[in-house]
Design an enzyme around this catalytic site. Structure first.
Site, PDB file in Angstrom:
ATOM      1  NE  ARG A 129      -2.268   1.002   3.768  1.00 38.23           N
ATOM      2  CZ  ARG A 129      -3.132   0.593   4.741  1.00 38.23           C
ATOM      3  NH1 ARG A 129      -4.433   0.821   4.454  1.00 38.23           N
ATOM      4  NH2 ARG A 129      -2.579   0.394   6.007  1.00 38.23           N
ATOM      5  NE  ARG A 162      -1.686   3.158   7.900  1.00 42.87           N
ATOM      6  CZ  ARG A 162      -2.694   2.734   7.904  1.00 42.87           C
ATOM      7  NH1 ARG A 162      -3.884   3.105   7.169  1.00 42.87           N
ATOM      8  NH2 ARG A 162      -3.215   1.883   8.949  1.00 42.87           N
ATOM      9  NE  ARG A 173      -2.588  -2.138  11.114  1.00 42.29           N
ATOM     10  CZ  ARG A 173      -2.386  -1.800   9.691  1.00 42.29           C
ATOM     11  NH1 ARG A 173      -1.209  -1.994   9.378  1.00 42.29           N
ATOM     12  NH2 ARG A 173      -3.306  -1.527   8.990  1.00 42.29           N
TER      13      ARG A 173
HETATM   14  P1  AP5 Z   1      -7.481   0.193   2.491  1.00 42.50           P
HETATM   15  O1  AP5 Z   1      -8.510   0.717   1.698  1.00 42.50           O
HETATM   16  O2  AP5 Z   1      -6.435   0.930   2.798  1.00 42.50           O
HETATM   17  O3  AP5 Z   1      -7.507  -0.896   3.569  1.00 42.50           O
HETATM   18  P2  AP5 Z   1      -8.182  -0.350   5.091  1.00 42.50           P
HETATM   19  O4  AP5 Z   1      -9.274  -1.492   5.255  1.00 42.50           O
HETATM   20  O5  AP5 Z   1      -8.591   0.705   5.298  1.00 42.50           O
HETATM   21  O6  AP5 Z   1      -6.898  -0.875   5.983  1.00 42.50           O
HETATM   22  P3  AP5 Z   1      -6.016   0.011   7.169  1.00 42.50           P
HETATM   23  O7  AP5 Z   1      -4.821  -0.642   7.245  1.00 42.50           O
HETATM   24  O8  AP5 Z   1      -6.393   1.343   6.781  1.00 42.50           O
HETATM   25  O9  AP5 Z   1      -7.123  -0.461   8.254  1.00 42.50           O
HETATM   26  P4  AP5 Z   1      -6.666  -0.289   9.718  1.00 42.50           P
HETATM   27  O10 AP5 Z   1      -8.070  -0.651  10.405  1.00 42.50           O
HETATM   28  O11 AP5 Z   1      -5.775  -1.458  10.281  1.00 42.50           O
HETATM   29  O12 AP5 Z   1      -6.081   1.034   9.739  1.00 42.50           O
HETATM   30  P5  AP5 Z   1      -6.640   2.384  10.499  1.00 42.50           P
HETATM   31  O13 AP5 Z   1      -5.845   3.571   9.782  1.00 42.50           O
HETATM   32  O14 AP5 Z   1      -8.024   2.449  10.572  1.00 42.50           O
HETATM   33  O15 AP5 Z   1      -6.547  -0.970   1.333  1.00 42.50           O
HETATM   34  C1  AP5 Z   1      -5.442  -1.702   1.752  1.00 42.50           C
HETATM   35  C2  AP5 Z   1      -4.442  -1.954   0.530  1.00 42.50           C
HETATM   36  O16 AP5 Z   1      -5.173  -2.713  -0.293  1.00 42.50           O
HETATM   37  C3  AP5 Z   1      -4.572  -0.460  -0.427  1.00 42.50           C
HETATM   38  O17 AP5 Z   1      -3.179  -0.476  -1.064  1.00 42.50           O
HETATM   39  C4  AP5 Z   1      -5.501  -0.664  -1.584  1.00 42.50           C
HETATM   40  O18 AP5 Z   1      -5.279  -0.089  -2.712  1.00 42.50           O
HETATM   41  C5  AP5 Z   1      -5.485  -2.320  -1.779  1.00 42.50           C
HETATM   42  N1  AP5 Z   1      -6.973  -2.800  -1.976  1.00 42.50           N
HETATM   43  C6  AP5 Z   1      -8.339  -2.198  -1.452  1.00 42.50           C
HETATM   44  N2  AP5 Z   1      -9.285  -2.935  -2.114  1.00 42.50           N
HETATM   45  C7  AP5 Z   1      -8.807  -3.798  -2.829  1.00 42.50           C
HETATM   46  C8  AP5 Z   1      -9.254  -4.779  -3.608  1.00 42.50           C
HETATM   47  N3  AP5 Z   1     -10.503  -5.089  -3.763  1.00 42.50           N
HETATM   48  N4  AP5 Z   1      -8.472  -5.524  -4.422  1.00 42.50           N
HETATM   49  C9  AP5 Z   1      -7.317  -5.381  -4.301  1.00 42.50           C
HETATM   50  N5  AP5 Z   1      -6.375  -4.508  -3.516  1.00 42.50           N
HETATM   51  C10 AP5 Z   1      -7.329  -3.803  -2.859  1.00 42.50           C
HETATM   52  O19 AP5 Z   1      -5.818   2.490  11.956  1.00 42.50           O
HETATM   53  C11 AP5 Z   1      -4.779   2.544  12.275  1.00 42.50           C
HETATM   54  C12 AP5 Z   1      -4.473   2.450  13.784  1.00 42.50           C
HETATM   55  O20 AP5 Z   1      -4.926   3.464  14.478  1.00 42.50           O
HETATM   56  C13 AP5 Z   1      -4.998   1.220  14.347  1.00 42.50           C
HETATM   57  O21 AP5 Z   1      -4.081   0.207  14.453  1.00 42.50           O
HETATM   58  C14 AP5 Z   1      -5.110   1.832  15.907  1.00 42.50           C
HETATM   59  O22 AP5 Z   1      -3.770   1.926  16.555  1.00 42.50           O
HETATM   60  C15 AP5 Z   1      -5.715   3.299  15.534  1.00 42.50           C
HETATM   61  N6  AP5 Z   1      -7.035   3.389  15.452  1.00 42.50           N
HETATM   62  C16 AP5 Z   1      -7.771   3.618  14.527  1.00 42.50           C
HETATM   63  N7  AP5 Z   1      -8.996   3.846  14.752  1.00 42.50           N
HETATM   64  C17 AP5 Z   1      -9.217   3.254  16.047  1.00 42.50           C
HETATM   65  C18 AP5 Z   1     -10.176   3.145  16.945  1.00 42.50           C
HETATM   66  N8  AP5 Z   1     -11.542   3.364  16.516  1.00 42.50           N
HETATM   67  N9  AP5 Z   1     -10.027   2.726  18.211  1.00 42.50           N
HETATM   68  C19 AP5 Z   1      -8.672   2.702  18.642  1.00 42.50           C
HETATM   69  N10 AP5 Z   1      -7.781   2.769  17.826  1.00 42.50           N
HETATM   70  C20 AP5 Z   1      -7.940   3.008  16.483  1.00 42.50           C
HETATM   71 MG    MG Z   2      -7.732   2.647   6.010  1.00 43.68          MG
END
Ligand code: AP5
Ligand code: MG
Length: 219
Positions: A129, A162, A173
């Site tokens: 990504r 990231r 994660r």
């Molecule tokens: P992408 O769309 O970026 O996936 P995503 O589901 O958004 O994955 P994240 O890693 O952002 O989710 P996350 O929940 O771990 O992270 P977050 O930032 O929320 O797609 C991934 C990749 O696949 C991309 O390269 C894309 O191009 C590709 N792709 C997408 N669809 C595809 C398809 N159909 N086919 C092929 N390729 C595809 O959280 C980060 C951190 O923040 C957490 O670990 C935690 O520490 C903190 N945090 C965030 N929210 C909270 C909360 N509510 N409570 C507590 N801590 C929190």
């Molecule tokens: Mg995301």
């Protein structure tokens, strides 16, 4: 009544990719808790410093901090018609808090698309990504490459990888997701708002199915 869409799924399932597109289509703001934490990190705020200590380990930021951050975000004027939430809620107590706060806003969680992807696909998605510095637009070096390597198609800003996409952090994660977030699947199924969507198809196919699932709820 405002419309609130909550997208759930494992890290790398495609929540951000889909939420960005759906938010443009439905003209609702995209609210990603992870993006707000990263924005704070970039601006070196106290919240950013606190969040970083958890994010770097792939752990969740404490509920109280996350809940008040989202409450504040949802009270802004761009959310009068609702929002597309991505990454929040992430624990059953965050889901309860969201339910309560939406009552205050005279709304409710209308639909919860659950993007389903097998665990083995997630690591390849996350390690390939690339994310845009300015607005968090998401690319993949193989599955969704930008037109010019390293540059965002939408706003021309630099793309970066990231810190929490390193393989060992990704594994933690996913573990944290299975332990603390996966119970939300049952929670929203019981509430009658869950819509399962196959997340293994192409980005456009997933989007089409997601829109179908959202419209099936007749918002
Ligand atoms: P992408 O769309 O970026 O996936 P995503 O589901 O958004 O994955 P994240 O890693 O952002 O989710 P996350 O929940 O771990 O992270 P977050 O930032 O929320 O797609 C991934 C990749 O696949 C991309 O390269 C894309 O191009 C590709 N792709 C997408 N669809 C595809 C398809 N159909 N086919 C092929 N390729 C595809 O959280 C980060 C951190 O923040 C957490 O670990 C935690 O520490 C903190 N945090 C965030 N929210 C909270 C909360 N509510 N409570 C507590 N801590 C929190
Ligand atoms: Mg995301």
């Amino acid at each position: 009544m405002p419309t609130y869409i909550v997208i759930i799924g494992a890290p790398g399932a495609g929540k951000g990719t889909q939420a960005q597109m759906i938010s443009r289509e439905l003209k609702l703001p995209h609210i990603s808790s992870g993006d707000i934490f990263r924005e704070n990190l970039k601006n070196d705020t106290e919240l950013g410093k606190l969040a970083k200590s958890y994010m770097d380990r792939g752990e969740l930021v404490p509920d109280d901090v996350t809940i008040s951050m989202i409450r504040e975000r949802l009270t802004r004027s761009d959310c009068v018609a609702g929002a597309v939430l991505d990454g929040f809620p992430r624990t059953p107590s965050q889901a309860e808090a969201l339910k309560q706060m939406l009552i205050d806003f005279h709304g409710q969680v209308n639909v919860v698309p659950y993007i389903m992807v097998a665990e083995e696909v997630l690591i390849e998605r996350l390690t390939g990504r690339w994310t845009c510095r300015a607005q968090g637009h998401v690319y993949h070096e193989k599955f969704n490459p930008p037109k010019i390597a390293g540059i965002c198609d939408l706003d021309g800003s630099e793309l970066y990888q990231r810190d929490d996409d390193k393989a060992e952090t990704v594994i933690n994660r996913i573990r944290v997701y299975l332990e603390q977030t996966a119970p939300l699947i049952q929670y929203y199924r019981r509430e009658g708002s869950l819509q399962e969507v196959d997340g293994t198809q192409s980005i456009d196919e997933v989007k089409a199915n997601l829109m179908k699932a959202i419209r099936a709820k007749e918002l």
